[in-house]
Design a protein around this motif. Sequence first.
Motif, PDB file in Angstrom:
ATOM      1  N   GLY A 161       0.806  -1.219   0.000  1.00 54.42           N
ATOM      2  CA  GLY A 161       0.000   0.000   0.000  1.00 54.42           C
ATOM      3  C   GLY A 161       0.836   1.266   0.000  1.00 54.42           C
ATOM      4  N   GLU A 162       2.091   1.154   0.433  1.00 50.91           N
ATOM      5  CA  GLU A 162       2.957   2.326   0.482  1.00 50.91           C
ATOM      6  C   GLU A 162       3.106   2.997  -0.877  1.00 50.91           C
ATOM      7  N   PHE A 163       2.966   2.234  -1.973  1.00 55.07           N
ATOM      8  CA  PHE A 163       3.170   2.801  -3.298  1.00 55.07           C
ATOM      9  C   PHE A 163       2.044   3.758  -3.677  1.00 55.07           C
ATOM     10  N   VAL A 164       0.861   3.589  -3.085  1.00 51.08           N
ATOM     11  CA  VAL A 164      -0.230   4.524  -3.329  1.00 51.08           C
ATOM     12  C   VAL A 164       0.131   5.884  -2.745  1.00 51.08           C
ATOM     13  N   TYR A 165       0.646   5.899  -1.515  1.00 53.36           N
ATOM     14  CA  TYR A 165       0.951   7.171  -0.854  1.00 53.36           C
ATOM     15  C   TYR A 165       2.162   7.865  -1.457  1.00 53.36           C
ATOM     16  N   ARG A 166       3.015   7.120  -2.153  1.00 57.30           N
ATOM     17  CA  ARG A 166       4.141   7.754  -2.837  1.00 57.30           C
ATOM     18  C   ARG A 166       3.669   8.636  -3.991  1.00 57.30           C
ATOM     19  N   ARG A 167       2.504   8.305  -4.540  1.00 57.39           N
ATOM     20  CA  ARG A 167       1.982   9.047  -5.692  1.00 57.39           C
ATOM     21  C   ARG A 167       1.086  10.182  -5.219  1.00 57.39           C
ATOM     22  N   SER A 168       1.689  11.158  -4.515  1.00 59.70           N
ATOM     23  CA  SER A 168       0.909  12.260  -3.953  1.00 59.70           C
ATOM     24  C   SER A 168       0.163  13.037  -5.027  1.00 59.70           C
ATOM     25  N   GLY A 169       0.710  13.056  -6.250  1.00 58.87           N
ATOM     26  CA  GLY A 169       0.086  13.830  -7.309  1.00 58.87           C
ATOM     27  C   GLY A 169      -1.334  13.401  -7.614  1.00 58.87           C
ATOM     28  N   THR A 193       3.861   5.429   9.957  1.00 54.27           N
ATOM     29  CA  THR A 193       5.060   6.274  10.020  1.00 54.27           C
ATOM     30  C   THR A 193       5.939   6.061   8.794  1.00 54.27           C
ATOM     31  N   ARG A 194       6.079   4.816   8.381  1.00 55.85           N
ATOM     32  CA  ARG A 194       6.947   4.496   7.249  1.00 55.85           C
ATOM     33  C   ARG A 194       6.427   5.085   5.945  1.00 55.85           C
ATOM     34  N   VAL A 195       5.112   5.177   5.772  1.00 50.27           N
ATOM     35  CA  VAL A 195       4.568   5.683   4.507  1.00 50.27           C
ATOM     36  C   VAL A 195       4.305   7.184   4.545  1.00 50.27           C
ATOM     37  N   GLY A 196       4.693   7.857   5.631  1.00 49.36           N
ATOM     38  CA  GLY A 196       4.646   9.318   5.644  1.00 49.36           C
ATOM     39  C   GLY A 196       3.580   9.968   6.492  1.00 49.36           C
ATOM     40  N   PHE A 197       2.821   9.188   7.277  1.00 45.86           N
ATOM     41  CA  PHE A 197       1.830   9.767   8.176  1.00 45.86           C
ATOM     42  C   PHE A 197       2.499  10.224   9.470  1.00 45.86           C
TER      43      PHE A 197
END
Length: 212
Positions: A161-169, A193-197
């Motif tokens: 799921g982390e790859f979804v949050y990498r695509r902030s655009g 925490t790892r995915v940016g929250f």
Amino acid sequence: MNPWLEAIGWLGSILVVLSLTQARVLRFRWLNLTGSVIATVYNAVVGIWPFVAMNAAIALINVYWLWRLHRTRHDAATYEVVEVAPDDAYLLHVLRTHAEDIAHFAPAFAAVPGDGERRSAFLVQRGDETVGVVEVGDAGNGTGVVLLDWVSRRFRDFTPGEFVYRRSGVFAAQGFTRLLVPPTARADERYLTRVGFVPADGGWIHPVTAEA
């Protein structure tokens, strides 16, 4: 035979059998590797060389696959994120198929959006296999609420799921300035925490940028 040595032999066999019951890929490989190493040592001590060769080969195969799995677990080239409509037929099929498992992590989640409800939905693919689903609802004022972040049992150790949050655009394009995981969600804090929250009043917040 030395009872301690025999116990070690039984332990190796038990771990190999136990590994075959595991749905998670990573857990299966580690248990199978441990069992095959123990079995290799045991059979070497008692002098059963064909089983030494077999278990040593199994151990090497497990080492190879563990290396590959760990090397690609955070590799964007391994996973593809596909945005779909929240009422997409295939998405709804995946949600129905895994409804019981999904309900354990998101008991309040409804697969079918309500009238007028705005959602963004993403499938996480590994080749032609769907390994995860992320859905985000529009709460207004630029806030997207994470309604579902689910990963299939096989890949639960890899957090695709982390790859979804990498695509902030993709979130910025829909007017979101932040993503929110509410405090009532059954969330893994280490994963968030790892995915940016970051923790904040009212749950966990992920700032959204216009980056692709």
